[in-house]
Design an enzyme around this catalytic site. Sequence first.
Site, short mmCIF file in Angstrom:
data_model
loop_
_atom_site.label_atom_id
_atom_site.label_comp_id
_atom_site.label_asym_id
_atom_site.label_seq_id
_atom_site.Cartn_x
_atom_site.Cartn_y
_atom_site.Cartn_z
N THR A 192 -54.82 -12.87 20.09
CA THR A 192 -53.62 -13.78 19.79
C THR A 192 -52.21 -13.10 20.01
O THR A 192 -51.95 -12.32 19.21
CB THR A 192 -53.61 -14.49 18.65
OG1 THR A 192 -54.94 -15.16 18.58
CG2 THR A 192 -52.61 -15.22 18.24
N ASN B 199 -62.76 -3.51 15.42
CA ASN B 199 -63.38 -4.76 15.88
C ASN B 199 -64.74 -4.96 15.51
O ASN B 199 -65.25 -6.15 15.74
CB ASN B 199 -63.34 -5.02 17.55
CG ASN B 199 -61.76 -5.53 17.78
OD1 ASN B 199 -61.51 -6.56 17.55
ND2 ASN B 199 -61.02 -4.53 18.28
#
Lengths: 407, 407
Positions: free
Chosen positions: A194, A402
Amino acid sequence: MSSKNAEHELPGGFSFAAASCGIRGKGPSDRLDLGILVADKPAAAAAVFTTNQVKAAPVLVSREHIAASKGRARGVVVNSGNANCATGKRGLADARNTTAALARELGCRAQEILVCSTGVIGVPLPAGKIIGALPDVVAQRAPSAASFDAFARSIMTTDTRPKQAWAEWRVGRKTVHLAGCTKGSGMIHPNMATMLTFLVTDAAASPAVLRRALRRAADRTFNAVTVDGDTSTNDTVFLLASGASGAAPIRPGSAGEKSFAKALEELCRDLAVQLAADGEGAGHLVEIEVRGAPSDRAAHRVAETIATSSLVKTAITGADPNWGRVLAAAGRAGVAFNPSRTKVWLAGQLVLRNGEPLPFDETDLHRRMLEPRVSVAIDLGAGMGRWRMWTCDLTAEYIRINASYRT
Amino acid sequence: MSSKNAEHELPGGFSFAAASCGIRGKGPSDRLDLGILVADKPAAAAAVFTTNQVKAAPVLVSREHIAASKGRARGVVVNSGNANCATGKRGLADARNTTAALARELGCRAQEILVCSTGVIGVPLPAGKIIGALPDVVAQRAPSAASFDAFARSIMTTDTRPKQAWAEWRVGRKTVHLAGCTKGSGMIHPNMATMLTFLVTDAAASPAVLRRALRRAADRTFNAVTVDGDTSTNDTVFLLASGASGAAPIRPGSAGEKSFAKALEELCRDLAVQLAADGEGAGHLVEIEVRGAPSDRAAHRVAETIATSSLVKTAITGADPNWGRVLAAAGRAGVAFNPSRTKVWLAGQLVLRNGEPLPFDETDLHRRMLEPRVSVAIDLGAGMGRWRMWTCDLTAEYIRINASYRT
């Protein structure tokens, strides 16, 4: 333009505030996760949104509001820690209720409020926490560099540092200011991250002038750290102009519009390069330059393929002059060229000329690749097309971040 | 079909050998790096090569030879440790000299010899080491499972295990055999890896029949672990048929051709899945299934986008049920669909239905994602198109392997 704000004057007509409203965890946290940007009066506004088929609720609501208000905005409310995406009907209601709450505080219509969210997908937004915190946050807002800095910090997710840039230029006898901040540290696969960017200026300009300048600047900067123009579910860039500088309005087609567009593009490039340099787990900023392609579009394609190659990225992680990976990535980009006319440079060192590998000092090149900024260049010998992109290397730290995002 | 060869009979008419000829380092090494596959008599042959613009010297030479020989081959020579790619004119001469040396040993024409290389790009091939070792290697060749196993090991680079598969079926009163081995462990970005596959059968078939069956099987199997059909500079699949089973030749359009194509496709799928499971640093094999796409082609595109998403891969690394990343990847694949009709499954658990997130037992799903094989499925609700792909997760071990490839 610079990345330090100590000496910079903020554009007039805007104030900022940030707070920690507890989105990031069950217990209290001192990590900022809520920010607001408020224009003293309705400002001209333009936006660029994600092209992803899956658009987060705040993107849908902001797009609706900026159309309904005909490009006028009083404020922006943004949270980190939750993307409010794939949250169904409840997510849309949450985004609407959040804008309505800020509108109440500012005494304006909800359609004059824009909204952004960034963080995990598919988890309901705790909108009550935002709405409950807004009265205090609005009361605290200030037109200061410190509050702008707090706002820039409140939008961070895995970013390691806030990313800001400033510019100013003269219009007649007036000084016009431009400032921006951005977040988006999953830029290693930028199309999945994002990316949120907020730009404010005290220039006077219509929404149409802002839209044109913003689209052009975004294409050459933020989209040059983005795969195929594909973006995440939440990517948003907002540009608000207050006119508070007192300078004459920017007329379409004027020299003033050119100056504005140039300043905007330079500032956006500054922010975009900061984004790439602060990619998740990044050890190196990588600048990729493709020349000699059949067209700029073809050059863009080759640059993207190199920029997203895990093998190119990991070679740079290891400061390994393994230039064959650059050539192999270029070769699979779907662009026709003749390898026997191709040149490749790594950190400024020519390593392949017309398809023949050149001898080089491996120790020296390894040392140059240890620098924080590494350049990769290829000349395809197939035309005049060129493109530049920025990315970062791929490290074990990226995996660590992640593989345990939510835990 | 199975991955164990103890009980399997090799196709008749072929022998194999492998050796350590010192390509992998300056000092002596006991790691196998040279393999040969020899047909007793000229065999019918078919090949699939990389579509990369940059083709390694052995690819160019093999392509030339199989065309000149009209699909007949006596032998294949393959080395690991050096890709002989981007090595200029010298690289081409090295590949030619290697085939000529094996032809001399076998008493055939050089154009009946095929050649493959895999390893680092841009470093001259020490062809002298291969040529010097060939007489002994040829003398040692044997039609045994042990020599086939040694051959399968000699082509390994960062593969952690040899990958083999067998099949047999009846044609009239004869039993026909098919065997294959493959390598290519950088399959996390398969389009950059060198994938080499060798298939041998004692069926009797013309080169044209072999070509058609091989192309179809490769499209549905090896290309289903490959991005966009893009392949590395060296990717090669060879299929050789000796006819030694004594079975009647396979006629185009016959039931026999269908049986052959089916056996070949199943065996190739077995090898392709083994490739994905042994991807560099892989902790999980990931099977991706896309349904409800506007077309099979669109489903393929969505599957590829999910399969190559670093964020999807790292979620699986961490056994994190972060299904929003699957949805976000699908949304940026360039295929139109309505998120409010979309369903997502993770390890068999439905987590999103018609755009609304569903509650699930996070601990239980986490546990299921710790299994070595994890499935990801999405139904776009936009048509009848479907596609399956295989990949692996992205781990810190991948980074370790690739950040220090040459050092």
